[in-house]
Motif scaffolding. Structure first.
Motif, PDB file in Angstrom:
ATOM      1  N   GLU A 145       1.085  -1.198   0.025  1.00 15.14           N
ATOM      2  CA  GLU A 145      -0.050   0.085   0.131  1.00 15.14           C
ATOM      3  C   GLU A 145       0.901   1.108   0.036  1.00 15.14           C
ATOM      4  N   VAL A 146       1.713   1.319   1.036  1.00 15.50           N
ATOM      5  CA  VAL A 146       2.738   2.420   0.828  1.00 15.50           C
ATOM      6  C   VAL A 146       3.538   2.686  -0.246  1.00 15.50           C
ATOM      7  N   PHE A 147       4.177   1.432  -1.086  1.00 12.89           N
ATOM      8  CA  PHE A 147       4.949   1.730  -2.028  1.00 12.89           C
ATOM      9  C   PHE A 147       4.330   1.861  -3.403  1.00 12.89           C
ATOM     10  N   PRO A 149       2.116   3.985  -4.546  1.00  7.51           N
ATOM     11  CA  PRO A 149       2.104   5.435  -5.164  1.00  7.51           C
ATOM     12  C   PRO A 149       3.712   5.681  -5.342  1.00  7.51           C
ATOM     13  N   LEU A 150       4.610   5.241  -4.842  1.00 10.55           N
ATOM     14  CA  LEU A 150       6.167   5.412  -4.746  1.00 10.55           C
ATOM     15  C   LEU A 150       6.660   4.779  -6.350  1.00 10.55           C
ATOM     16  N   ARG A 151       6.192   3.614  -6.644  1.00  7.45           N
ATOM     17  CA  ARG A 151       6.702   2.811  -7.969  1.00  7.45           C
ATOM     18  C   ARG A 151       5.901   3.814  -8.836  1.00  7.45           C
ATOM     19  N   GLU A 152       4.911   4.358  -8.815  1.00  3.29           N
ATOM     20  CA  GLU A 152       4.358   5.402  -9.984  1.00  3.29           C
ATOM     21  C   GLU A 152       5.208   6.483  -9.833  1.00  3.29           C
ATOM     22  N   ASN A 190       1.506  -6.063 -11.941  1.00  3.10           N
ATOM     23  CA  ASN A 190       0.955  -7.101 -10.842  1.00  3.10           C
ATOM     24  C   ASN A 190       1.720  -6.775  -9.465  1.00  3.10           C
ATOM     25  N   GLY A 191       1.798  -5.368  -9.405  1.00  3.56           N
ATOM     26  CA  GLY A 191       2.669  -4.803  -8.061  1.00  3.56           C
ATOM     27  C   GLY A 191       3.913  -4.821  -8.010  1.00  3.56           C
ATOM     28  N   ILE A 269      11.187   7.474   0.412  1.00  3.58           N
ATOM     29  CA  ILE A 269      10.558   7.451   1.407  1.00  3.58           C
ATOM     30  C   ILE A 269      11.517   8.219   2.482  1.00  3.58           C
ATOM     31  N   SER A 270      11.023   9.107   3.415  1.00  6.10           N
ATOM     32  CA  SER A 270      12.084   9.723   4.504  1.00  6.10           C
ATOM     33  C   SER A 270      12.381   8.485   5.263  1.00  6.10           C
ATOM     34  N   PHE A 271      13.643   8.803   5.725  1.00  7.65           N
ATOM     35  CA  PHE A 271      14.317   7.729   6.748  1.00  7.65           C
ATOM     36  C   PHE A 271      13.445   7.281   7.812  1.00  7.65           C
ATOM     37  N   LYS A 272      13.107   8.428   8.426  1.00  8.52           N
ATOM     38  CA  LYS A 272      12.280   8.393   9.664  1.00  8.52           C
ATOM     39  C   LYS A 272      10.774   7.699   9.562  1.00  8.52           C
TER      40      LYS A 272
END
Length: 393
Positions: A145-147, A149-152, A190-191, A269-272
């Motif tokens: 779920e988190v990654f 949008p980052l893949r896009e 496929n993700g 993504i930010s480190f924190k």
């Protein structure tokens, strides 16, 4: 039947289009086995890529190859995706292989004491590769779920790099179409993720089609101006070389990435936030040690200096930010580098995890250095990860 040919025939079945077909075929392949592979309990590998990032292997095929080489355990590690983990886990159960699941990503170092530093990312300062190890089944959906949008976001950058490739190659009669040439060789639908290796694999296929395998080495040197070693010339002049496209890809990655690279920003993504996400997913967040490189084991990284000069400060930062482990590849570094790293891991209470970065058909699943008593504990650590994930199921 020749062992290599037998393995290639099995891989055709185990790289079938769907997970369901692949898993069913694995049961058939193992059921028709005349002799079981020799078990080699002294080895482990927790960093095997699959088609969900870049690899010749589906998750099922990766399990088969790990078992075929004698491994009793295997660990999945794809870029920006853990979409192959469910299949990987199921294949492990069919094959009687212990599995540990993870994924790797890049994180921005902004806001940490390492901000702006060049760590383990050869292409960009201020960004670190991080490994999310030992993800229980309950954490898979959260990470996807988190990654997603980052893949896009990454694909927006991939398109820009494709344009950069075309700017370099159009005069050579080669152009890439991201939607027609790159996306179809990925599992993005496929993700999965699309990486620089996908771009350069598509480019390699175009070069082979343009020059022919017999003249590929000549084309690379004369048309692209890339000086090949004698070993590379031999590999890229042999039409029967079964690893041809991966060998060419290795050359392209070593020589072209810096010319086409577009800095990663929004997709990191930010480190924190990554530390928090790994905790929420029930995983162990690890820093993948690269170390100063002299000779790259994968053949696609140039000699370079990375984090060795400020390794003590790096460990301080990892401890401050809540990172719990370090992952490393004994085949890639010197004994002195490994000894120093292990001492720091123990001083800072970091979990040690090993894995050889497998993403080419030429690579073995086995790291022979694990036979050295200095690394025996890495096999024991792998079994602890497997048990940890079983408890969380």
């Amino acid at each position: 039947m020749d062992k290599f040919v037998e393995r290639q025939e099995a891989l055709k079945l185990l790289n079938a289009p769907t997970p369901e077909e692949r898993l069913a075929n694995l049961a058939i392949v193992l059921g028709s086995e005349k002799e079981k592979p020799e078990v080699k309990p002294q080895f482990a590998n927790n960093h095997i890529h699959t088609i969900y990032s870049f690899s010749p292997y589906s998750p099922t095929a990766a399990i088969y190859c790990a078992r075929d080489e004698g491994l009793e355990t295997a660990g999945i590690m794809d870029h920006d995706s853990i979409a192959g983990a469910v299949e990987f886990r199921k294949a492990g159960k069919i094959a009687g292989i212990g599995t540990t699941c993870g994924m790797e990503c890049r994180a921005s170092l902004d806001g940490t004491r390492m901000a702006g530093r060049k760590l383990n990312n050869p292409d960009q300062a201020g960004i670190a590769y991080m490994a999310i190890h030992s993800v229980p089944d309950s954490g898979f959906a959260k990470l996807q779920e988190v990654f997603g949008p980052l893949r896009e976001k990454r694909n927006e950058r991939n398109r820009k790099m494709t344009a950069n490739i075309n700017a370099l190659m159009e005069s050579k009669g080669i152009t890439l179409d991201f939607d027609k040439d790159v996306l179809p060789i990925s599992q993005y639908a496929n993700g999965g993720s699309v990486t620089e290796r996908h771009l350069l694999c598509a480019l390699s296929e175009k070069i082979i089609a343009r020059a022919g395998k017999e003249k590929c080495a000549e084309f690379v040197e004369e048309q692209l101006g890339i000086k090949l070693s004698e070993k590379q010339k031999g590999q890229l002049s042999d039409p029967q070389n079964p690893h041809f496209v991966y060998d060419l890809l290795g050359v392209m990655k070593a020589e072209l990435v810096e010319k086409i690279y577009v800095p990663a920003t929004e997709e990191c993504i930010s480190f924190k936030d990554l530390v928090k996400l790994a905790d929420e997913a029930g995983a162990i967040l690890c820093y993948p040690y690269l170390g100063d490189i002299t000779d790259s084991v994968t053949g696609d990284k140039k000699a370079a200096k990375f984090e060795d000069e400020f390794l003590d400060d790096l460990f301080e930062m990892l401890k401050e930010e809540g990172v719990h482990g370090v992952t490393y590849m004994p085949a890639r570094n010197t004994k002195e580098q490994m000894t120093r790293l292990q001492n720091l891991c123990r001083e800072y209470g970091m979990t040690e995890i090993s894995g050889e970065d497998v993403n080419s058909s030429r690579q073995s699943m086995i790291c022979t250095q694990l036979e050295d008593p200095q690394f025996k504990h890495l096999v024991d650590a792998t079994w602890k990860l497997i048990e940890r994930e079983k408890v969380s199921e």
